[in-house]
Design an enzyme around this catalytic site. Structure first.
Site, short mmCIF file in Angstrom:
data_model
loop_
_atom_site.label_atom_id
_atom_site.label_comp_id
_atom_site.label_asym_id
_atom_site.label_seq_id
_atom_site.Cartn_x
_atom_site.Cartn_y
_atom_site.Cartn_z
CE LYS A 143 -2.67 3.28 3.05
NZ LYS A 143 -2.01 4.54 2.29
CB SER A 202 3.16 9.30 11.76
OG SER A 202 1.92 8.59 12.06
N GLY A 253 3.05 4.41 14.33
CA GLY A 253 3.99 3.18 14.76
C GLY A 253 2.68 2.95 15.55
CD GLU A 285 12.43 5.53 9.44
OE1 GLU A 285 12.32 6.50 10.70
OE2 GLU A 285 12.86 5.93 8.15
CB CYS A 293 12.00 9.90 8.65
SG CYS A 293 13.05 8.91 7.52
CD GLU A 349 9.09 13.22 11.81
OE1 GLU A 349 8.43 12.60 11.96
OE2 GLU A 349 10.46 13.40 10.90
C1 UN1 Z 1 13.79 9.62 4.58
O1 UN1 Z 1 13.62 10.23 5.34
O2 UN1 Z 1 12.74 8.88 4.84
O3 UN1 Z 1 19.34 8.76 4.12
C2 UN1 Z 1 14.41 8.33 4.29
C3 UN1 Z 1 18.91 9.23 3.68
C4 UN1 Z 1 17.97 8.84 2.12
C5 UN1 Z 1 16.74 8.30 3.24
C6 UN1 Z 1 15.77 8.85 3.79
N1 UN1 Z 1 18.80 8.07 2.00
O4 UN1 Z 1 18.10 10.69 3.92
#
Ligand code: UN1
Length: 485
Positions: free
Chosen positions: A173, A227, A231, A246, A280, A376
């Site tokens: 999804k 988010s 999670g 993650e 992230c 965040e």
């Molecule tokens: C993400 O922000 O969810 O290291 C992944 C990085 C990328 C991956 C980020 N290669 O910023």
């Protein structure tokens, strides 16, 4: 307008709902196409297709499964430019970054294809004579893959590539902000000749599609990036299954008084405003030594003011739009909070142009526990916190709920080593930004960023396998472990 479909059991099909939703270009607010607003029944169909296909797929030798991954990698490479342009249209980040996103997908399919000839278990002596003990990596079964929009090709690939090479069947999804990029990935996987039912894609909302994948008992594993609230919901509602999460970060760059400031400024700009702050791993906090705070601020503000906002397809653009209206509103809300919590030194408002743009924003004199330094934001907002020494820097760095990425700029080996040792994060960079993870190293975080799993690298294989322990007794008699006669 073009209508796109779900992919179930090797066929492109409409949802039973007969309803669709649009994917918008965030730079122009124009629709790029209509996508299936799927129902629980569509998810059930996808799960049935995956269940049916999985035994044969896991029975296929891993090096043979890997051949499909090499082919997917080749097709991604062949279509790199087209995919990058299309991705920029759908989610806004600038072309050089969407090229990087496609490259990350190419790399991970290639890396995981190589795993087809490894998938190592380990062999170890038994405590008994004439007995062999070893482990094997076995597929989980049917797995759910639920992905965000900020790396619409790379993140699905981090999950799909290992899931496939390990012999799982997938119900995928994608984010409802980037269903077109997801569809293009599935088209490539189809073109590579993956057997029907091994990968199934169902587009639609979290309530109907996401929840059903997460809670369905036939789904034995979930890999989710998104988010923290979702999670948390997953850990409370998924039931007994293998889960990989993650969930974001509040990543800091520490700048010590001995740092190469120009190098640090480049790293900060790239980390904070690359992908418009929507990673992230984005840098959203600067923790700077008081002796150089003023100098760093000046250089940083100067560099930030040079950044050109615009459509990511245009060569001159440095920073694209935010993903959607809600993201723009959320960033604005935090900028308002920031005005009370710190001192605004640049940006702080929506850009006066069409699209969901927001000016790269920096606050200084921010307290470590301020909301803008704790929560965040997922937008181009950076908080500067001043400290007196390395101990305080590390304490502030660790004083958050997340633990994904981190960085220190220093020329001093002792400071660098202490930071590596004491920073609470899954990833620490030295003299480099908080972003730019490579696919052959594990990716993920501690504390509220995740639940202990890692993606990519060898640990990406662990995420999508179960361990089988095997004992073979060739002594010809019953032998008992633990010294029992
Ligand atoms: C993400 O922000 O969810 O290291 C992944 C990085 C990328 C991956 C980020 N290669 O910023």
């Amino acid at each position: 307008m073009k209508e796109y479909q779900n992919y179930i059991h090797g066929k492109w099909t409409n949802s039973k709902s007969r309803k669709t939703f649009d994917s918008l270009n965030p730079a122009t607010e124009k629709s790029l196409g209509a996508f299936q607003l799927s129902t629980k029944e569509d998810v059930h169909e996808a799960i049935r297709a995956a269940e049916k296909a999985q035994p044969k797929w896991s029975g296929t030798p891993a090096p043979k499964r890997a051949e499909y991954l090499f082919e997917i990698s080749r097709l991604l490479k062949k279509n790199k430019e087209k995919l990058a342009e299309s991705m920029t249209e759908e989610m806004g980040k600038v072309l050089k970054e969407t090229r990087g996103d496609v490259q990350e997908a190419i790399d991970v399919f290639e890396y995981m294809a190589g795993e087809g000839r490894r998938l190592f278990g380990h062999t170890t002596p038994s405590e008994l004579r004439h007995k062999l003990a070893f482990t094997q990596r076995r597929p989980i079964g049917v797995v759910g893959v639920i992905t965000p929009w900020n790396f619409p090709l790379a993140i699905p690939s981090w999950k799909i590539a290992p899931a496939l090479v390990c012999g799982n069947a997938i119900v995928f999804k994608p984010s409802s902000d980037t269903p077109r990029t997801a569809t293009q990935l599935v088209q490539i996987i189809e073109e590579a000749g993956i057997p029907e039912g091994v990968i199934n894609m169902v587009t639609g909302g979290a309530q109907e599609v996401g929840k059903e994948i997460i809670t369905h008992e036939k789904i034995r594993g979930i890999s989710f990036t998104g988010s923290r609230d979702t999670g948390k919901w997953i850990t409370q509602n998924a039931g007994i299954k293998k889960i990989g999460l993650e969930l974001g970060g509040k990543n800091a760059i520490i700048v010590m008084e001995d740092a190469d400031l120009d190098n640090a400024v480049e790293g900060i700009i790239w980390g904070a405003f690359g992908t418009t702050g929507q990673r992230c791993t984005a840098c959203s906090r600067i923790i700077v030594h008081k002796n150089i705070a003023k100098a760093l601020e000046e250089k940083l503000v100067h560099a930030t003011k040079q950044l050109r906002l615009g459509n990511g397809l245009e060569k001159r653009t440095d920073v694209g739009p935010l993903i959607n209206k809600a993201a723009q509103e959320k960033t604005f809300m935090y900028a308002q909070i920031g005005r009370r919590e710190g001192r605004l030194v640049c940006g702080g408002k929506k850009a006066e142009m069409e699209g969901y743009f927001f000016e790269p924003t920096i606050f200084k004199n921010v307290k470590p526990n301020a909301r803008i330094a704790q929560e965040e934001i997922f937008g181009p907002v950076l908080s500067m916190i001043t400290v007196k020494d390395l101990n305080e820097a590390i304490r502030v760095c660790n004083g958050i709920e997340y633990g994904l990425s981190s960085s220190i700029y220093t020329q001093n080996i002792q400071r660098a080593m202490l930071a590596i040792e004491q920073i609470e994060a899954g990833i620490t960079y030295v003299n480099s930004s908080t972003i730019g993870a490579e696919v052959h190293l594990p990716f993920g975080g501690i504390k509220q960023t995740g639940n202990g799993t890692r993606e990519a690298g060898i640990e990406g294989i662990h995420e999508f396998t179960e361990t089988k322990t095997v004992y073979i007794d060739y002594s010809g008699r019953l032998q008992k472990a633990q010294g029992i006669d």
